[in-house]
Design an enzyme around this catalytic site. Structure first.
Site, PDB file in Angstrom:
ATOM      1  N   HIS A 121     -44.560  42.553  -9.649  1.00  0.00           N
ATOM      2  CA  HIS A 121     -45.972  42.249  -9.889  1.00  0.00           C
ATOM      3  C   HIS A 121     -46.323  42.410 -11.360  1.00  0.00           C
ATOM      4  CE1 HIS A 121     -45.936  46.612  -9.739  1.00  0.00           C
ATOM      5  NE2 HIS A 121     -47.123  46.637 -10.297  1.00  0.00           N
ATOM      6  N   ASP A 123     -49.830  43.991 -13.353  1.00  0.00           N
ATOM      7  CA  ASP A 123     -50.907  44.876 -12.920  1.00  0.00           C
ATOM      8  C   ASP A 123     -52.246  44.127 -12.831  1.00  0.00           C
ATOM      9  OD1 ASP A 123     -49.337  47.176 -12.601  1.00  0.00           O
ATOM     10  OD2 ASP A 123     -49.430  47.603 -14.744  1.00  0.00           O
ATOM     11  N   HIS A 271     -43.049  43.925 -13.213  1.00  0.00           N
ATOM     12  CA  HIS A 271     -42.284  45.154 -13.039  1.00  0.00           C
ATOM     13  C   HIS A 271     -42.227  45.543 -11.569  1.00  0.00           C
ATOM     14  CE1 HIS A 271     -46.468  46.253 -13.757  1.00  0.00           C
ATOM     15  NE2 HIS A 271     -46.267  47.349 -13.063  1.00  0.00           N
ATOM     16  N   ARG A 286     -50.906  56.850 -16.098  1.00  0.00           N
ATOM     17  CA  ARG A 286     -50.935  55.525 -16.700  1.00  0.00           C
ATOM     18  C   ARG A 286     -52.294  55.255 -17.317  1.00  0.00           C
ATOM     19  NH1 ARG A 286     -50.525  50.289 -12.973  1.00  0.00           N
ATOM     20  NH2 ARG A 286     -52.624  49.777 -13.647  1.00  0.00           N
TER      21      ARG A 286
HETATM   22 FE   LIG Z   1     -47.676  48.216 -11.640  1.00  0.00          FE
END
Ligand SMILES: [Fe+2]
Length: 295
Positions: A121, A123, A271, A286
């Protein structure tokens, strides 16, 4: 389950507080011909001058995902670094830790029943303006396992035949937050009954706003269908593209250590977070940089 700051980790950061010489030369070492580079002689926690920002930005544009080892930083320092690249993005479905709405706690342990990102995918591609990039800092990692795969969507696009590139170049696809997120974070205690998730159309082939290179922009987690095709055609074409983009030739695989950071350009890579380490713990934070509408 609740997520709080790892206070021992932060205390260690505060206590050590030692930074390398800011004049030392940044090293950029490519990991594969198509994607990924390891950056050394660089501390994210340290204030960055224009020259060093230029080197990091140029490396990200060329290699699409950068890896940094032995990084110590607070959430504020991580956010300050991210802000050099753009405004910070707030996730539509995951609340941040107390006082840090722009941060996502990434956490898996013996009580986890699923993890986020365990498929190819980009993000939040359901947003009208999906993130520019993501900066993930891991503080707790399993002894082995928990690697993340990154794949160059430039390389995937460029490996297609010209007739296929031409056909895909005229298409858009529907990216569905509803499909990706509804109920997804219930295991983290998120009740999304009142949340409305974004759904948006994006080109199947996008042009990078800085490099002007073209890349494939459909992914397994968010893409619902290719517009204008019959459901059978759309499913067949998406399955072909998902098989194509997952070729090892387009990938780099990153093995995390405590203090490792990955910074990926969400406009150029996909990723995949591998969950092969149950029941061990993997934990980090993150910070996501906001982006522009794809074209
Ligand atoms: Fe991700």
């Amino acid at each position: 389950m609740s997520f709080t700051l790892n206070s021992r980790f932060l205390r260690n950061v505060m206590r050590r507080g030692k930074m390398p010489d800011s004049n030392s030369q940044i090293s950029i070492d490519p990991l594969t011909p198509h994607i990924g580079a390891e950056v050394s002689n660089f501390q994210i926690a340290e204030p960055m001058d224009q020259s060093r920002f230029g080197q990091i930005h140029a490396a990200l544009m060329t290699h699409q995902v950068l890896f940094f080892r032995n990084q110590e930083m607070t959430l504020d320092q991580q956010k300050d670094f991210a802000r050099q690249f753009g405004e910070l993005h707030i996730h539509p479905g995951i609340p941040g830790p107390e006082g840090h709405p722009e941060v996502i706690a990434i956490h898996t342990d013996e009580n986890s029943t699923r993890i986020a990102g365990e498929d190819w995918h980009t993000d939040v591609s359901c947003d009208a303006a999906p993130p520019l990039g993501s900066i993930l800092h891991m503080h707790t990692v399993p002894k082995t396992g928990g690697d993340t795969l990154f794949a160059s969507m430039y390389a995937a696009y460029e490996a297609l035949s010209e007739p296929m590139q031409t056909m895909l170049g005229g298409l858009t696809a529907r990216h569905s937050g509803e499909m990706a997120y509804r109920g997804r974070y219930a295991y983290r205690g998120v009740d999304d009954a009142d949340l409305v998730y974004p759904n948006n159309d994006h080109p199947v082939v996008r042009t990078h706003p800085v490099t002007k290179r073209k890349s494939l922009y459909v992914n397994r987690i968010f893409t619902e269908a290719i517009n204008g095709l019959t459901p059978t055609e759309s499913d067949a074409l998406l399955q072909f593209l998902y098989l194509h983009i997952s070729k090892p030739e387009f990938q780099v695989r990153f093995r995390w250590q405590p203090g490792s950071v990955a910074f990926w350009d969400n406009r150029a890579v996909q990723h995949y977070a591998i969950w092969d380490y149950f029941p061990q713990t993997r934990s980090g934070y993150r910070v996501t940089v906001a982006g522009d509408p794809p074209y």
